[in-house]
Structure formats: C-alpha cells, structure tokens
Motif scaffolding. Structure first.
Motif, PDB file in Angstrom:
ATOM      1  N   CYS A 195       0.835  -1.208   0.000  1.00 25.95           N
ATOM      2  CA  CYS A 195       0.000   0.000   0.000  1.00 25.95           C
ATOM      3  C   CYS A 195       0.866   1.254   0.000  1.00 25.95           C
ATOM      4  N   TYR A 196       1.898   1.269   0.868  1.00 24.66           N
ATOM      5  CA  TYR A 196       2.781   2.427   0.935  1.00 24.66           C
ATOM      6  C   TYR A 196       3.521   2.633  -0.396  1.00 24.66           C
ATOM      7  N   LYS A 197       3.925   1.535  -1.025  1.00 24.13           N
ATOM      8  CA  LYS A 197       4.609   1.649  -2.324  1.00 24.13           C
ATOM      9  C   LYS A 197       3.686   2.244  -3.381  1.00 24.13           C
ATOM     10  N   LEU A 198       2.432   1.810  -3.366  1.00 21.64           N
ATOM     11  CA  LEU A 198       1.471   2.347  -4.341  1.00 21.64           C
ATOM     12  C   LEU A 198       1.244   3.834  -4.111  1.00 21.64           C
ATOM     13  N   VAL A 199       1.136   4.222  -2.854  1.00 21.16           N
ATOM     14  CA  VAL A 199       0.974   5.648  -2.539  1.00 21.16           C
ATOM     15  C   VAL A 199       2.151   6.431  -3.088  1.00 21.16           C
TER      16      VAL A 199
END
Length: 478
Positions: A195-199
């Motif tokens: 999720c953090y990578k996508l953000v």
C-alpha cells in the motif's frame, strides 16, 4: 492491397443469358472494381453477412443488371474480408482469455493457500488493508482525466491516514501483543508495505504531469500495456495478429507526429511539465514494436537457446527496474543486471552471418534500459556532458530511421508480400552517422572514474546497437 478476382463462370446454356447482361459482365474490369472495396467494421461482419445472404436470396428472384452485380460483388468481397479479420481478432482474444484465465487461477492459488492458517483476530486488519490497496489501484489505473489532481490528492491523503492508523497498532513491527503474536503477520505486513509503495508511486508520478498532457499520457500507457502483453504472448509461442500491432503502431505514430521540435505542447504552443514521462512511454512503445516485428519477420529463428533465454530475461529485468517509478536500484543490483551485457554488445557488433535479428533486437533493448538505470544512479559529470548531448542526438536520429523502416516492414507483413523491397534510406546517411559516432567516441574525455562514465559507455553501445543492424540490412539488400 490488390485483390485478385476471377470472371464469374457463365452457364453452359449461355443463350439464355440476355445479351446486354452477357456483354456487360464480360466488360467489367473486376480487378479494378474490387481494388478498393468499402470498409466494413469487423465487429459488424456477422450481422452484415446475414443481411447480405438475405439480399442475395432476393436477387435470385429477379433479373439483376450489370451495375447491381458489380455492387454486390464489391459488397460481398468487403464483408468477407471483414469477416476474416474478425475471425483473426476472435482467435487473438481467445488466446488472451486463456492466458489470463490461467494467470488468474495461479494467482488465486497463491492468495488462497496462505489464508488457511490466518488468525481470525487479524482478519479485520487484512480486510481493511485489502480495501485500501484496491482503492489505490483504482486511483492509479483510472483515466487521469476523470479526476482532478486536487481530488486525487485528497483521496490519497485520506488513505494514507488510514494506513498510519493501522501501522500505529503494531508493536515491534508486529500486530498483536508481545505475549501472543497471531498468525498471518507476514501477509498483513506485506500488504501494508505494498500500500505504501502504491501511494509513493502515485504521489511521485502525478505532480510531474500537466493536465494538458494527461490524455496523451493515458494513450501511450495503454498502448504499452497491450504491447507488453503481446511480447509475453510471442515469447510463449502464441502468434499475434499483425493488424492489431498495426493499429497500435498507428496510434503511437499519430502521437509522435504532434511533437514540435521534439516536445509535447498544449493548445497554446506552450511546453507543459511532464515531457520526460511522455518521452519515456513513447520510447518504450517503439522498443516493443521493434521487438514484435523481429518476431514476425523471422519466425524460423525463434529457437530459444539457453543464451537467448538469459538475454531475454536480462532485458526484462532491466526493463522492470528502469520503468519502476518507486523502486530504487542499488549499485550491487545494477552490476548484477548488466553482467550479461558484454555478450549483448558482442551480438550486436557481429556480422550479418552471425547472430539472429531477434537476439540483436533484445540486446539493443537491454542496453537502452541499462543506460536509464545508470542515469538513475549518478549524474553525468560536466566534463562528459558535451559527449552525452552529442551521442543522444545521434541516437535520436538513428531511432527515427529505424521507426520509419519498421512502418514499412509491418505493411509487408500485413499485405503478405515478403518479397516487396524495403525503401532504404541513402547508404550515405548511415555511413555519415557511423562516422559521426566514431568521432564522438574519440572525443570522449579520457579521465579515470568520472561520474557518468557508465552512462556514456551505454550510450555508445546503444548507438552501435541500433546502427549496425541497419547497416547489415543495407549490405544484405545490395
């Protein structure tokens, strides 16, 4: 495209055919009349075939004149041609569906099996993270023109806040208390990191792109998704439909034709922010088109030796990292990835009789993405920048020549006229570029360990990788 037609066979009892009709039929220039039949949408071909059968059935009940026969001949030809194209499209779609179905079941097994040992206390956390991840994917993949950047940023901030709240519930990097650690930690932490990578991917990418370039960016990105899928198919031995490739090539060519002095502009002629992003997508598209054409041109040479498979894998690894907007490459990873490139350069610099064209295409592509990775690792020293600029200009001209050739090659493939000659550019032009490249190579400052040396080396290799196979074509043709 020229259509070959035969004169209809007349009944043996020819005296029953009205004389004016007989003379008219024999006087029709069938090749000319069928040369450019009306265009028919392939998706409508089935409905039109049914309608045409009804019309022909009605025609049998009356005495048609020459003009009516000629028009029906043209219509029949065009509808049947459209039907053939539709059958090819359906076959292509069938193979895509089968491939995607197998991929879905494989991924489903990967997702389902770990959940059997999942602790119930972590289910709400996993479900919340899965929901956030789904929303982020939708934001990333949605057409950029459907949402204002401000609204997009507000949604991302809200999702980031939810991620922080979930992360705050962890202790020493784990969910649960110190006494009892529930099962399913790895999956939840992995999903949190994804999720953090996508953000990060969304936040890094969007601010660099002006709203006036959004539609162009979308079209190029969608074209690259299709081209990447086609490359995976041909690697797996699945044939692709050349007309589909032609449609994508035309879309990319149309976008390139809008460039003014090599830049994307808005309606007022201004140069908006986001040039690098669009040029990156454009280069990826042309690179994939070239590789797909090499597959189409030389199917007999697709013998996947161990060396060839390693080269393809090396290229794909370099591509994956060079086009990843949120993963940084380390020096160690870079050195490991470029290790096979010495062989790639040897393949490109070999003569016409050594190494097949497909291998040379993959070698050139691998060198290109290695250059982009090197640029992400270090800035080019000011002492090397004049050489960098000169080499980039030569490379730009070489790619323009190769793209023009590729358009002719695809027309040959679609028309099924492999013996039609390619209209090559003047050999003097290629020889001149070769001399410019040699001179630029000589003028590179010979200073030890300057930052950017790797970039310059890859640039030189990439220029040769594009130029030499085209010179080989000239030698073979003459």
């Amino acid at each position: 495209m020229t259509f070959t037609a035969t004169i209809p066979q007349l009944p043996a009892d020819a005296e029953r055919v009205p004389l004016d009709l007989l003379v008219g039929l024999l006087s029709i220039d069938w090749d000319h009349s069928l040369e450019k039949p009306p265009r028919v949408n392939p998706k409508e071909s089935n409905k039109m075939l049914q309608h045409l059968a009804q019309e022909l059935n009605q025609m049998k009940k009356k005495e048609p004149n020459v003009h009516e026969i000629q028009e029906f001949a043209r219509k029949t030809w065009s509808i049947n041609a459209a039907a053939e194209k539709r059958l090819h499209q359906l076959e292509f779609e069938k193979k895509q569906i089968e491939r995607n179905r197998d991929r879905v079941w494989k991924q489903f097994d990967q997702i389902l099996l770990p959940l059997w040992g999942f602790d119930e206390s972590l289910m709400p956390v996993h479900d919340q993270l899965a929901s956030i991840y789904k929303q982020l994917v939708e934001i990333r993949d949605a057409p950029l023109s459907t949402m204002k950047i401000q609204d997009r940023e507000a949604k991302i901030l809200n999702l980031q806040k939810q991620l922080h709240e979930i992360e705050s519930k962890t202790e020493n990097g784990k969910f649960g208390d110190a006494k009892q650690v529930p099962r399913g930690q790895a999956m939840c932490m992995s999903l949190l990191n994804r999720c953090y990578k996508l953000v990060h991917e969304i936040v890094v990418e969007l601010p660099e792109l002006d709203d006036s370039l959004l539609q162009t960016y979308i079209k190029l990105k969608e074209a690259n998704v299709q081209l990447r899928s086609m490359l995976e198919m041909v690697y797996d031995g699945i044939d692709i439909f050349p007309l589909h490739l032609r449609e994508i090539q035309d879309q990319v060519n149309a976008i390139e034709s809008t460039l003014k002095d090599g830049k994307f502009t808005d309606e007022q002629g201004n140069v908006p922010q986001g040039q690098a992003m669009l040029h990156e997508q454009l280069e990826q598209a042309y690179d994939s088109i070239h590789l797909l054409l090499e597959y189409q041109e030389q199917p007999g040479e697709q013998e996947w030796s161990k060396d060839m498979r390693e080269l393809v894998q090396a290229r794909n690894n370099l591509w994956a990292l060079a086009t990843d907007t949120f993963s940084a490459v380390s020096e160690t990873a870079y050195e490991a990835l470029i290790a096979p490139l010495n062989t790639s350069v040897d393949i490109v610099k070999s003569t016409v009789k050594k190494g097949n064209r497909l291998a040379k295409g993959y070698a050139a592509s691998a060198i290109s993405y290695a250059r982009k990775l090197a640029l992400s690792l270090e800035e080019v020293d000011p002492l090397l920048q004049p050489s960098q600029k000169e080499l980039e200009l030569i490379l730009q001209r070489l790619y323009a020549i190769r793209n023009l050739r590729n358009r002719q090659v695809l027309v040959k493939i679609i028309n099924e006229t492999p013996n039609d000659p390619i209209v090559y550019e003047d050999a003097v032009l290629l020889n001149g570029l070769y001399d410019e490249l040699k001179q630029a190579e000589k003028e590179i400052p010979k200073v030890i360990e300057l930052p950017g040396e790797r970039v310059i080396k890859h640039l030189v290799d990439e220029c040769y990788a594009v130029l030499l196979p085209m010179m080989d074509d000239h030698i073979s043709a003459h």
